[in-house]
Design a protein around this motif. Structure first.
Motif, PDB file in Angstrom:
ATOM      1  N   GLY A  37       0.837  -1.189   0.000  1.00  0.00           N
ATOM      2  CA  GLY A  37       0.000   0.000   0.000  1.00  0.00           C
ATOM      3  C   GLY A  37       0.871   1.236   0.000  1.00  0.00           C
ATOM      4  O   GLY A  37       2.084   1.159  -0.177  1.00  0.00           O
ATOM      5  N   SER A  38       0.245   2.391   0.219  1.00  0.00           N
ATOM      6  CA  SER A  38       0.994   3.636   0.272  1.00  0.00           C
ATOM      7  C   SER A  38       0.398   4.535   1.343  1.00  0.00           C
ATOM      8  O   SER A  38      -0.736   4.339   1.778  1.00  0.00           O
ATOM      9  CB  SER A  38       0.989   4.334  -1.084  1.00  0.00           C
ATOM     10  OG  SER A  38      -0.324   4.701  -1.432  1.00  0.00           O
ATOM     11  N   ALA A  39       1.199   5.519   1.740  1.00  0.00           N
ATOM     12  CA  ALA A  39       0.782   6.464   2.766  1.00  0.00           C
ATOM     13  C   ALA A  39       1.495   7.786   2.525  1.00  0.00           C
ATOM     14  O   ALA A  39       2.550   7.817   1.890  1.00  0.00           O
ATOM     15  CB  ALA A  39       1.117   5.922   4.152  1.00  0.00           C
ATOM     16  N   PRO A  40       0.946   8.880   3.041  1.00  0.00           N
ATOM     17  CA  PRO A  40       1.561  10.185   2.806  1.00  0.00           C
ATOM     18  C   PRO A  40       2.834  10.432   3.624  1.00  0.00           C
ATOM     19  O   PRO A  40       3.634  11.282   3.265  1.00  0.00           O
ATOM     20  CB  PRO A  40       0.461  11.173   3.191  1.00  0.00           C
ATOM     21  CG  PRO A  40      -0.400  10.425   4.154  1.00  0.00           C
ATOM     22  CD  PRO A  40      -0.330   8.993   3.727  1.00  0.00           C
ATOM     23  N   SER A  41       3.025   9.682   4.709  1.00  0.00           N
ATOM     24  CA  SER A  41       4.208   9.895   5.550  1.00  0.00           C
ATOM     25  C   SER A  41       4.883   8.566   5.882  1.00  0.00           C
ATOM     26  O   SER A  41       4.262   7.507   5.815  1.00  0.00           O
ATOM     27  CB  SER A  41       3.830  10.604   6.857  1.00  0.00           C
ATOM     28  OG  SER A  41       3.095   9.726   7.693  1.00  0.00           O
ATOM     29  N   GLN A  42       6.150   8.649   6.241  1.00  0.00           N
ATOM     30  CA  GLN A  42       6.900   7.446   6.609  1.00  0.00           C
ATOM     31  C   GLN A  42       6.283   6.790   7.837  1.00  0.00           C
ATOM     32  O   GLN A  42       6.115   5.576   7.883  1.00  0.00           O
ATOM     33  CB  GLN A  42       8.358   7.780   6.872  1.00  0.00           C
ATOM     34  CG  GLN A  42       9.187   6.570   7.250  1.00  0.00           C
ATOM     35  CD  GLN A  42      10.635   6.932   7.567  1.00  0.00           C
ATOM     36  OE1 GLN A  42      10.980   8.098   7.723  1.00  0.00           O
ATOM     37  NE2 GLN A  42      11.478   5.933   7.661  1.00  0.00           N
ATOM     38  N   GLU A  43       5.927   7.578   8.816  1.00  0.00           N
ATOM     39  CA  GLU A  43       5.347   7.029  10.041  1.00  0.00           C
ATOM     40  C   GLU A  43       4.043   6.276   9.758  1.00  0.00           C
ATOM     41  O   GLU A  43       3.836   5.166  10.252  1.00  0.00           O
ATOM     42  CB  GLU A  43       5.087   8.139  11.052  1.00  0.00           C
ATOM     43  CG  GLU A  43       4.545   7.627  12.370  1.00  0.00           C
ATOM     44  CD  GLU A  43       4.351   8.720  13.395  1.00  0.00           C
ATOM     45  OE1 GLU A  43       3.681   8.437  14.395  1.00  0.00           O
ATOM     46  OE2 GLU A  43       4.851   9.834  13.212  1.00  0.00           O
ATOM     47  N   ALA A  44       3.170   6.870   8.945  1.00  0.00           N
ATOM     48  CA  ALA A  44       1.899   6.214   8.610  1.00  0.00           C
ATOM     49  C   ALA A  44       2.141   4.925   7.837  1.00  0.00           C
ATOM     50  O   ALA A  44       1.472   3.917   8.073  1.00  0.00           O
ATOM     51  CB  ALA A  44       1.014   7.160   7.803  1.00  0.00           C
ATOM     52  N   ALA A  45       3.108   4.948   6.915  1.00  0.00           N
ATOM     53  CA  ALA A  45       3.422   3.738   6.144  1.00  0.00           C
ATOM     54  C   ALA A  45       3.941   2.634   7.057  1.00  0.00           C
ATOM     55  O   ALA A  45       3.527   1.477   6.943  1.00  0.00           O
ATOM     56  CB  ALA A  45       4.451   4.058   5.059  1.00  0.00           C
ATOM     57  N   MET A  46       4.832   2.976   7.983  1.00  0.00           N
ATOM     58  CA  MET A  46       5.396   1.972   8.886  1.00  0.00           C
ATOM     59  C   MET A  46       4.327   1.406   9.820  1.00  0.00           C
ATOM     60  O   MET A  46       4.279   0.195  10.044  1.00  0.00           O
ATOM     61  CB  MET A  46       6.556   2.579   9.678  1.00  0.00           C
ATOM     62  CG  MET A  46       7.762   2.855   8.782  1.00  0.00           C
ATOM     63  SD  MET A  46       9.088   3.810   9.560  1.00  0.00           S
ATOM     64  CE  MET A  46       9.553   2.774  10.914  1.00  0.00           C
ATOM     65  N   GLN A  47       3.470   2.268  10.348  1.00  0.00           N
ATOM     66  CA  GLN A  47       2.421   1.795  11.257  1.00  0.00           C
ATOM     67  C   GLN A  47       1.428   0.888  10.534  1.00  0.00           C
ATOM     68  O   GLN A  47       1.051  -0.164  11.063  1.00  0.00           O
ATOM     69  CB  GLN A  47       1.685   2.980  11.874  1.00  0.00           C
ATOM     70  CG  GLN A  47       2.502   3.722  12.895  1.00  0.00           C
ATOM     71  CD  GLN A  47       1.754   4.916  13.466  1.00  0.00           C
ATOM     72  OE1 GLN A  47       0.632   5.229  13.071  1.00  0.00           O
ATOM     73  NE2 GLN A  47       2.393   5.589  14.407  1.00  0.00           N
ATOM     74  N   THR A  48       1.010   1.290   9.344  1.00  0.00           N
ATOM     75  CA  THR A  48       0.059   0.476   8.591  1.00  0.00           C
ATOM     76  C   THR A  48       0.663  -0.872   8.228  1.00  0.00           C
ATOM     77  O   THR A  48       0.035  -1.925   8.403  1.00  0.00           O
ATOM     78  CB  THR A  48      -0.387   1.213   7.318  1.00  0.00           C
ATOM     79  OG1 THR A  48      -0.946   2.473   7.692  1.00  0.00           O
ATOM     80  CG2 THR A  48      -1.416   0.396   6.546  1.00  0.00           C
ATOM     81  N   ALA A  49       1.893  -0.854   7.730  1.00  0.00           N
ATOM     82  CA  ALA A  49       2.559  -2.099   7.350  1.00  0.00           C
ATOM     83  C   ALA A  49       2.744  -3.003   8.568  1.00  0.00           C
ATOM     84  O   ALA A  49       2.582  -4.222   8.478  1.00  0.00           O
ATOM     85  CB  ALA A  49       3.903  -1.801   6.692  1.00  0.00           C
ATOM     86  N   TRP A  50       3.088  -2.435   9.711  1.00  0.00           N
ATOM     87  CA  TRP A  50       3.278  -3.224  10.932  1.00  0.00           C
ATOM     88  C   TRP A  50       1.967  -3.910  11.321  1.00  0.00           C
ATOM     89  O   TRP A  50       1.952  -5.097  11.644  1.00  0.00           O
ATOM     90  CB  TRP A  50       3.769  -2.332  12.069  1.00  0.00           C
ATOM     91  CG  TRP A  50       4.019  -3.098  13.322  1.00  0.00           C
ATOM     92  CD1 TRP A  50       3.182  -3.257  14.375  1.00  0.00           C
ATOM     93  CD2 TRP A  50       5.192  -3.852  13.631  1.00  0.00           C
ATOM     94  NE1 TRP A  50       3.759  -4.049  15.334  1.00  0.00           N
ATOM     95  CE2 TRP A  50       4.992  -4.424  14.898  1.00  0.00           C
ATOM     96  CE3 TRP A  50       6.384  -4.086  12.970  1.00  0.00           C
ATOM     97  CZ2 TRP A  50       5.948  -5.225  15.503  1.00  0.00           C
ATOM     98  CZ3 TRP A  50       7.333  -4.872  13.582  1.00  0.00           C
ATOM     99  CH2 TRP A  50       7.111  -5.431  14.827  1.00  0.00           C
TER     100      TRP A  50
END
Length: 69
Positions: free
Chosen positions: A32-45
């Protein structure tokens, strides 16, 4: 010898961050994708924790790549 582990790969692409959860064999099982690194890491986790095998003792490797890496 180390057992293969699930991995999370987060990569900067332009203005967005793409994430991929890889299974123990290295195949992408979610992305997937996210607008920020933090959001991407949290979603992927969260996705990685819901993807079998679900063990509270096994944590996926986290790889952060930047554009051009």
């Amino acid at each position: 010898m180390r057992d293969e582990m699930k991995a999370i790969v987060v990569r900067r692409t332009g203005e967005a961050w793409r994430w991929t959860v890889r299974d123990e064999l290295g195949f992408a099982c979610a992305s997937g994708s996210a607008p920020s690194q933090e959001a991407a890491m949290q979603t992927a986790w969260r996705v990685a924790c819901l993807t079998p095998p679900r063990s509270t003792r096994i944590y996926p490797d986290l790889v952060v790549e930047h554009e051009g890496a």
